[in-house]
Write a protein that holds these residues in place. Structure first.
Motif, PDB file in Angstrom:
ATOM      1  N   LEU A  10       0.853  -1.189   0.000  1.00 17.50           N
ATOM      2  CA  LEU A  10       0.000   0.000   0.000  1.00 17.50           C
ATOM      3  C   LEU A  10       0.890   1.241   0.000  1.00 17.50           C
ATOM      4  O   LEU A  10       1.761   1.382   0.868  1.00 17.50           O
ATOM      5  N   CYS A  11       0.667   2.140  -0.956  1.00 19.10           N
ATOM      6  CA  CYS A  11       1.557   3.282  -1.149  1.00 19.10           C
ATOM      7  C   CYS A  11       0.814   4.598  -0.958  1.00 19.10           C
ATOM      8  O   CYS A  11      -0.146   4.889  -1.679  1.00 19.10           O
ATOM      9  N   GLY A  12       1.271   5.385   0.004  1.00 23.20           N
ATOM     10  CA  GLY A  12       0.753   6.731   0.198  1.00 23.20           C
ATOM     11  C   GLY A  12       1.646   7.750  -0.490  1.00 23.20           C
ATOM     12  O   GLY A  12       2.861   7.571  -0.573  1.00 23.20           O
ATOM     13  N   HIS A  13       1.026   8.832  -0.986  1.00 21.12           N
ATOM     14  CA  HIS A  13       1.770   9.876  -1.709  1.00 21.12           C
ATOM     15  C   HIS A  13       2.646   9.241  -2.793  1.00 21.12           C
ATOM     16  O   HIS A  13       3.830   9.547  -2.907  1.00 21.12           O
ATOM     17  N   LEU A  14       2.040   8.376  -3.554  1.00 21.41           N
ATOM     18  CA  LEU A  14       2.782   7.535  -4.490  1.00 21.41           C
ATOM     19  C   LEU A  14       3.555   8.358  -5.514  1.00 21.41           C
ATOM     20  O   LEU A  14       2.997   9.218  -6.208  1.00 21.41           O
ATOM     21  N   ASP A  15       4.836   8.080  -5.607  1.00 18.96           N
ATOM     22  CA  ASP A  15       5.692   8.621  -6.656  1.00 18.96           C
ATOM     23  C   ASP A  15       5.662   7.615  -7.808  1.00 18.96           C
ATOM     24  O   ASP A  15       6.274   6.547  -7.734  1.00 18.96           O
ATOM     25  N   ARG A  16       4.943   7.970  -8.866  1.00 18.53           N
ATOM     26  CA  ARG A  16       4.719   7.001  -9.940  1.00 18.53           C
ATOM     27  C   ARG A  16       5.989   6.662 -10.708  1.00 18.53           C
ATOM     28  O   ARG A  16       6.032   5.645 -11.403  1.00 18.53           O
ATOM     29  N   SER A  17       7.008   7.483 -10.573  1.00 17.03           N
ATOM     30  CA  SER A  17       8.270   7.142 -11.237  1.00 17.03           C
ATOM     31  C   SER A  17       8.927   5.927 -10.589  1.00 17.03           C
ATOM     32  O   SER A  17       9.844   5.337 -11.169  1.00 17.03           O
ATOM     33  N   ARG A  18       8.460   5.557  -9.406  1.00 15.86           N
ATOM     34  CA  ARG A  18       9.036   4.414  -8.697  1.00 15.86           C
ATOM     35  C   ARG A  18       8.231   3.127  -8.878  1.00 15.86           C
ATOM     36  O   ARG A  18       8.571   2.099  -8.298  1.00 15.86           O
ATOM     37  N   LEU A  19       7.162   3.185  -9.646  1.00 17.00           N
ATOM     38  CA  LEU A  19       6.265   2.031  -9.746  1.00 17.00           C
ATOM     39  C   LEU A  19       6.981   0.777 -10.220  1.00 17.00           C
ATOM     40  O   LEU A  19       6.848  -0.295  -9.607  1.00 17.00           O
ATOM     41  N   ASP A  20       7.710   0.881 -11.302  1.00 18.78           N
ATOM     42  CA  ASP A  20       8.329  -0.324 -11.870  1.00 18.78           C
ATOM     43  C   ASP A  20       9.358  -0.925 -10.923  1.00 18.78           C
ATOM     44  O   ASP A  20       9.373  -2.151 -10.705  1.00 18.78           O
ATOM     45  N   SER A  21      10.222  -0.090 -10.358  1.00 20.10           N
ATOM     46  CA  SER A  21      11.249  -0.613  -9.454  1.00 20.10           C
ATOM     47  C   SER A  21      10.631  -1.187  -8.188  1.00 20.10           C
ATOM     48  O   SER A  21      11.085  -2.208  -7.667  1.00 20.10           O
ATOM     49  N   ARG A  22       9.566  -0.550  -7.714  1.00 21.73           N
ATOM     50  CA  ARG A  22       8.909  -1.068  -6.503  1.00 21.73           C
ATOM     51  C   ARG A  22       8.204  -2.390  -6.790  1.00 21.73           C
ATOM     52  O   ARG A  22       8.250  -3.305  -5.972  1.00 21.73           O
ATOM     53  N   ALA A  23       7.544  -2.466  -7.910  1.00 17.33           N
ATOM     54  CA  ALA A  23       6.878  -3.722  -8.271  1.00 17.33           C
ATOM     55  C   ALA A  23       7.882  -4.860  -8.345  1.00 17.33           C
ATOM     56  O   ALA A  23       7.601  -5.988  -7.919  1.00 17.33           O
ATOM     57  N   THR A  24       9.070  -4.563  -8.863  1.00 20.70           N
ATOM     58  CA  THR A  24      10.106  -5.594  -8.952  1.00 20.70           C
ATOM     59  C   THR A  24      10.646  -5.961  -7.581  1.00 20.70           C
ATOM     60  O   THR A  24      10.740  -7.148  -7.228  1.00 20.70           O
ATOM     61  N   SER A  25      10.983  -4.965  -6.769  1.00 13.59           N
ATOM     62  CA  SER A  25      11.592  -5.251  -5.471  1.00 13.59           C
ATOM     63  C   SER A  25      10.625  -5.935  -4.522  1.00 13.59           C
ATOM     64  O   SER A  25      11.035  -6.745  -3.688  1.00 13.59           O
ATOM     65  N   GLU A  26       9.330  -5.645  -4.653  1.00 12.81           N
ATOM     66  CA  GLU A  26       8.327  -6.233  -3.762  1.00 12.81           C
ATOM     67  C   GLU A  26       7.691  -7.495  -4.354  1.00 12.81           C
ATOM     68  O   GLU A  26       6.766  -8.046  -3.761  1.00 12.81           O
ATOM     69  N   LYS A  27       8.182  -7.913  -5.521  1.00  8.19           N
ATOM     70  CA  LYS A  27       7.655  -9.119  -6.184  1.00  8.19           C
ATOM     71  C   LYS A  27       6.134  -9.021  -6.392  1.00  8.19           C
ATOM     72  O   LYS A  27       5.385  -9.964  -6.144  1.00  8.19           O
ATOM     73  N   VAL A  28       5.713  -7.858  -6.854  1.00  7.65           N
ATOM     74  CA  VAL A  28       4.289  -7.606  -7.099  1.00  7.65           C
ATOM     75  C   VAL A  28       3.827  -8.436  -8.290  1.00  7.65           C
ATOM     76  O   VAL A  28       4.500  -8.488  -9.329  1.00  7.65           O
ATOM     77  N   THR A  29       2.693  -9.089  -8.146  1.00  3.92           N
ATOM     78  CA  THR A  29       2.103  -9.852  -9.248  1.00  3.92           C
ATOM     79  C   THR A  29       0.998  -9.096  -9.957  1.00  3.92           C
ATOM     80  O   THR A  29       0.658  -9.408 -11.089  1.00  3.92           O
ATOM     81  N   ARG A  30       0.406  -8.109  -9.244  1.00  2.00           N
ATOM     82  CA  ARG A  30      -0.709  -7.372  -9.830  1.00  2.00           C
ATOM     83  C   ARG A  30      -0.710  -5.933  -9.318  1.00  2.00           C
ATOM     84  O   ARG A  30      -1.133  -5.680  -8.195  1.00  2.00           O
ATOM     85  N   PRO A  31      -0.266  -4.981 -10.132  1.00  3.97           N
ATOM     86  CA  PRO A  31      -0.344  -3.583  -9.710  1.00  3.97           C
ATOM     87  C   PRO A  31      -1.773  -3.056  -9.917  1.00  3.97           C
ATOM     88  O   PRO A  31      -2.390  -3.315 -10.952  1.00  3.97           O
ATOM     89  N   LEU A  32      -2.278  -2.341  -8.936  1.00  9.48           N
ATOM     90  CA  LEU A  32      -3.600  -1.703  -9.037  1.00  9.48           C
ATOM     91  C   LEU A  32      -3.443  -0.227  -8.696  1.00  9.48           C
ATOM     92  O   LEU A  32      -4.063   0.288  -7.771  1.00  9.48           O
ATOM     93  N   PRO A  33      -2.596   0.495  -9.447  1.00 12.67           N
ATOM     94  CA  PRO A  33      -2.342   1.893  -9.113  1.00 12.67           C
ATOM     95  C   PRO A  33      -3.462   2.814  -9.565  1.00 12.67           C
ATOM     96  O   PRO A  33      -3.522   3.936  -9.124  1.00 12.67           O
TER      97      PRO A  33
END
Length: 229
Positions: free
Chosen positions: A206-229
């Motif tokens: 769960l991301c507050g004040h989301l910096d969308r430039s970090r989406l891809d790197s965060r999805a990778t580091s957190e092993k995200v299977t489904r982004p719902l931004p």
């Protein structure tokens, strides 16, 4: 499907209580807080015990929750539902009020027997200054026990909320084992960011004040299977 929220939460953490269940990011402060199912359950139990032992609240009574999506909000909401309380969806008299410190001024619309303010600070730090008429949630909740036996019948909202959660999980395509990335600003409803993932067997980033430039790197580091931004 579980017939009350407390049981749904217990079912969600039972397969592996040590796995990360809810990971919170605040891109405005750089905070990252990871909670296992066991750790979140500890906060939920403490909150429910506070409600029962300190507030003397019980099944059928109501709570006001003036809090944004946050890991501490998850503890408050699940604690209320575990103790059989309904979470009010509009201002009015309630047994207990939980409010972010910057919303304490709204308390007049929520007459309450007890009021708790939350700093929502990194590391669950207490408030530097507690608003008048409030107690500090993180100070008070730590005094309570780590185990709580939820009421078997659940609360008056449980059936409706669980049905909404199941429908929302299907609509969003959430599957068991998914690791979701959610923008708190886009998904402010706890049915979306908390109950739908839990009932579907997913874990949450769960991301507050989301910096969308970090989406891809965060999805990778957190092993995200489904982004719902």
């Amino acid at each position: 499907m579980a017939d009350n929220i407390a049981r749904a939460f217990a079912d969600a953490i039972a397969p592996d209580p040590a796995r990360p269940l809810l990971t919170w990011y605040d891109d405005a402060t750089g905070e990252r807080t990871e909670l296992s199912g066991a750790t979140l359950a500890n906060w939920v139990a403490k909150t429910a015990n506070l409600l029962v032992d300190e507030v003397a609240a019980g099944p059928g009574e109501s709570a006001g929750v003036l809090l944004p999506p946050h890991w501490q909000t998850a503890a408050v909401l699940l604690g209320c539902w575990s103790a059989g309380l309904a979470v009010a969806d509009r201002p009015g008299p309630v047994e207990v009020l939980f409010a972010a410190a910057d919303r304490a001024g709204e308390a007049g619309a929520w007459p309450a027997g007890e009021r708790y303010a939350l700093a929502l600070a990194p590391f669950a730090l207490p408030l530097r200054e507690v608003p008048d008429g409030f107690a500090d949630y993180v100070v008070e909740v730590r005094r309570h026990g780590d185990y709580f036996s939820p009421y078997a019948q659940g609360g008056p909202q449980d059936a409706e909320l669980l049905a909404r959660a199941a429908a929302r999980a299907a609509e969003l395509g959430i599957a068991p084992g998914d690791r979701l990335l959610l923008d708190a600003a886009t998904h402010p409803d706890p049915v979306d960011w908390l109950l739908a993932p839990l009932t579907a067997g997913a874990t949450i980033v769960l991301c507050g004040h989301l910096d969308r430039s970090r989406l891809d790197s965060r999805a990778t580091s957190e092993k995200v299977t489904r982004p719902l931004p």
